[in-house]
Design an enzyme around this catalytic site. Structure first.
Site, mmCIF file in Angstrom:
data_model
loop_
_atom_site.group_PDB
_atom_site.id
_atom_site.type_symbol
_atom_site.label_atom_id
_atom_site.label_comp_id
_atom_site.label_asym_id
_atom_site.label_seq_id
_atom_site.Cartn_x
_atom_site.Cartn_y
_atom_site.Cartn_z
ATOM 1 N N SER A 180 0.795 -1.220 0.000
ATOM 2 C CA SER A 180 0.000 0.000 0.000
ATOM 3 C C SER A 180 0.832 1.278 0.000
ATOM 4 O O SER A 180 0.338 2.324 -0.415
ATOM 5 C CB SER A 180 -0.959 -0.010 1.191
ATOM 6 O OG SER A 180 -0.274 -0.245 2.388
ATOM 7 N N HIS A 208 -5.482 -3.704 -2.156
ATOM 8 C CA HIS A 208 -5.182 -2.771 -3.256
ATOM 9 C C HIS A 208 -5.061 -3.484 -4.599
ATOM 10 O O HIS A 208 -4.681 -2.866 -5.589
ATOM 11 C CB HIS A 208 -3.893 -2.000 -2.963
ATOM 12 C CG HIS A 208 -4.053 -1.008 -1.855
ATOM 13 N ND1 HIS A 208 -4.584 0.249 -2.045
ATOM 14 C CD2 HIS A 208 -3.782 -1.104 -0.530
ATOM 15 C CE1 HIS A 208 -4.620 0.896 -0.895
ATOM 16 N NE2 HIS A 208 -4.137 0.101 0.044
ATOM 17 N N LYS A 239 -12.161 0.075 -1.121
ATOM 18 C CA LYS A 239 -11.257 0.805 -2.028
ATOM 19 C C LYS A 239 -11.861 0.777 -3.435
ATOM 20 O O LYS A 239 -12.782 1.524 -3.715
ATOM 21 C CB LYS A 239 -9.859 0.211 -1.926
ATOM 22 C CG LYS A 239 -9.333 0.285 -0.484
ATOM 23 C CD LYS A 239 -7.912 -0.155 -0.341
ATOM 24 C CE LYS A 239 -7.508 -0.340 1.100
ATOM 25 N NZ LYS A 239 -7.502 0.883 1.914
HETATM 26 N N1 PMP Z 1 -5.148 -4.314 4.071
HETATM 27 C C1 PMP Z 1 -4.444 -3.442 3.343
HETATM 28 C C2 PMP Z 1 -3.249 -3.930 2.562
HETATM 29 C C3 PMP Z 1 -4.828 -2.082 3.301
HETATM 30 O O1 PMP Z 1 -4.136 -1.190 2.602
HETATM 31 C C4 PMP Z 1 -5.972 -1.685 4.034
HETATM 32 C C5 PMP Z 1 -6.510 -0.265 3.946
HETATM 33 N N2 PMP Z 1 -5.867 0.717 4.574
HETATM 34 C C6 PMP Z 1 -6.653 -2.643 4.786
HETATM 35 C C7 PMP Z 1 -6.230 -3.950 4.768
HETATM 36 C C8 PMP Z 1 -7.845 -2.266 5.603
HETATM 37 O O2 PMP Z 1 -8.969 -2.160 4.809
HETATM 38 P P1 PMP Z 1 -10.232 -1.291 5.282
HETATM 39 O O3 PMP Z 1 -9.903 0.129 4.990
HETATM 40 O O4 PMP Z 1 -11.342 -1.838 4.467
HETATM 41 O O5 PMP Z 1 -10.418 -1.540 6.745
#
Ligand code: PMP
Length: 392
Positions: A180, A208, A239
């Site tokens: 990310s 992502h 996302k």
């Molecule tokens: N896993 C990854 C790799 C992420 O980038 C994120 C988002 N920040 C999440 C999990 C968490 O997802 P959510 O925003 O739906 O809680």
């Protein structure tokens, strides 16, 4: 003792390091142009990869679900909180991911917490890439499994750890599908091959990668043609899918196990009807057309090449997440602020999210950005980049 004095001292410390943040309050919904303090700003930091937050079919699905079911689900999934649209969403997600089953959670974050803590026991070893997301780190912390971290995408280290942990009951290799903060892709074929050689389980967080990689955005397993060889696929619905929520896709037995043991699933109220219906509509939109994903990649390739031509360091980016590496936290945050004055928002990301000298603004290209939008972003970045001496 006045505990607030301690908090004030901590916050002062953040301010002196240039890491203190105030929340930006946007006055319009998630879109390519958003209103901040009465001013239209080009959004280059949203995870709304495909622009689905404003898709008419999704909005209609939400409205109809509220009319039919009301605004709340009333309880956790195991009591009254499983509606037919939750089940339908899980069936569609499993088809989309090419797995036997899927189970929906309230967010991607709680999905990792729930799945990792349910899958890993005290006799197991978990083997995790050093750049995995915070929700994976926290999920692992909830377990009593032996923890091993390998250097980012270092397959030699992964193999060494797999060798060294062979006496554990099971070994689970955990990786982000797309990382990310850097926008690079995990070497999933190599990870799968090593896991098969050492009889380990592969767990991929495609937060992502879903809606981004693979045919119609089916994710990294599809992108690499590894169907049937990745045991646990995690996705988020917040996302590219444009709404909120998360899910595990994998075997039916895994789903049944999680229903009995994943604590956020068991003890937190289920997705609202509007959310479940919206996510279902989003998966149907993705299933029916690859146009948005194609546009996303067209925009990404051109924009990254333009940034590199100007001389920016875009790190290891291979996806619509494109960092511009700047350096120390204070300079990074000043760069982001200066860009905002020019009308472009790119989030500054600094220590401890990334290393102290690897502060960056993280740009995210979406399918909805027009050529004019991207040219505007590029011009602004060129101007501010020159001011900061990042490019000549
Ligand atoms: N896993 C990854 C790799 C992420 O980038 C994120 C988002 N920040 C999440 C999990 C968490 O997802 P959510 O925003 O739906 O809680």
């Amino acid at each position: 003792m006045n505990y607030l004095n301690d908090l004030a001292a901590y916050l002062e410390g953040l301010k002196s390091e240039g890491r203190y943040r105030t929340l930006k309050v946007w006055e319009s919904g998630s879109d390519t142009w958003m209103v901040l303090n009465g001013r239209k700003i080009l959004q280059m930091s949203s995870n709304n990869y495909l622009g689905l937050t404003n898709h008419p079919k999704l909005k209609q699905a939400a409205i109809e679900a509220i009319d039919k079911y009301g605004v709340g689900s009333g309880s956790v999934r195991t009591i009254t909180g499983t509606l037919d649209i939750h089940e339908e969403l899980e069936i569609e997600l499993a088809k989309f991911k090419g797995t036997e089953a899927a189970l929906v959670f309230q967010s991607g974050f709680t999905t990792n917490q729930g799945a990792l803590s349910a899958v890993l026991g005290p006799d197991d070893a978990v083997i995790s890439d050093e750049l995995n997301h915070a929700s994976i780190i926290d999920g692992i912390r909830l377990t009593k499994a032996t923890r091993k971290i390998y250097a980012h995408k270092d397959m030699d280290q992964l193999e060494a750890v797999l060798k060294e942990t062979q006496h554990h009951r099971k070994r689970v290799v955990v990786t982000d599908g797309v990382f990310s903060m850097d926008g690079d892709i995990a070497p999933l074929p190599d990870i799968v091959q090593l896991a098969e050689a050492y009889d380990a389980i592969v767990y991929v967080d495609d937060a992502h990668a879903s809606g981004v990689l693979g045919k119609n955005g089916k994710g990294s397993t599809d992108h690499f043609g590894l169907h049937g060889r990745v045991h646990i696929q995690i996705g988020t619905l917040s996302k590219a899918i444009g709404c909120v929520g998360g899910y595990v896709a994998g075997a039916q037995l895994l789903k049944e196990h999680l229903i009995h043991s994943a604590r956020p699933f068991l003890f937190s109220t289920s997705q609202t009807p509007a959310v479940a219906a919206t996510c279902l509509a989003a998966i149907q939109v993705l299933r029916d057309s690859s146009d948005l994903v194609t546009r996303l990649w067209d925009n990404t390739g051109g924009f990254r090449a333009d940034l590199q031509r100007l001389g920016f360091d875009t790190g290891a980016s291979e996806t619509p997440i494109i960092p511009i590496i700047i350096g120390d936290p204070a300079t990074t945050m000043r760069f982001s602020d200066r860009l905002l004055e020019e009308g472009v928002f790119a989030q500054g990301i600094v220590y401890p999210t990334v290393a102290m000298d690897k502060g960056r603004v993280r740009l995210i290209v979406t399918a909805q950005h027009t050529k004019e939008d991207l040219a505007f972003a590029l011009n602004s970045l060129q101007k501010v980049g020159r001011e900061f001496g990042l490019i000549s």
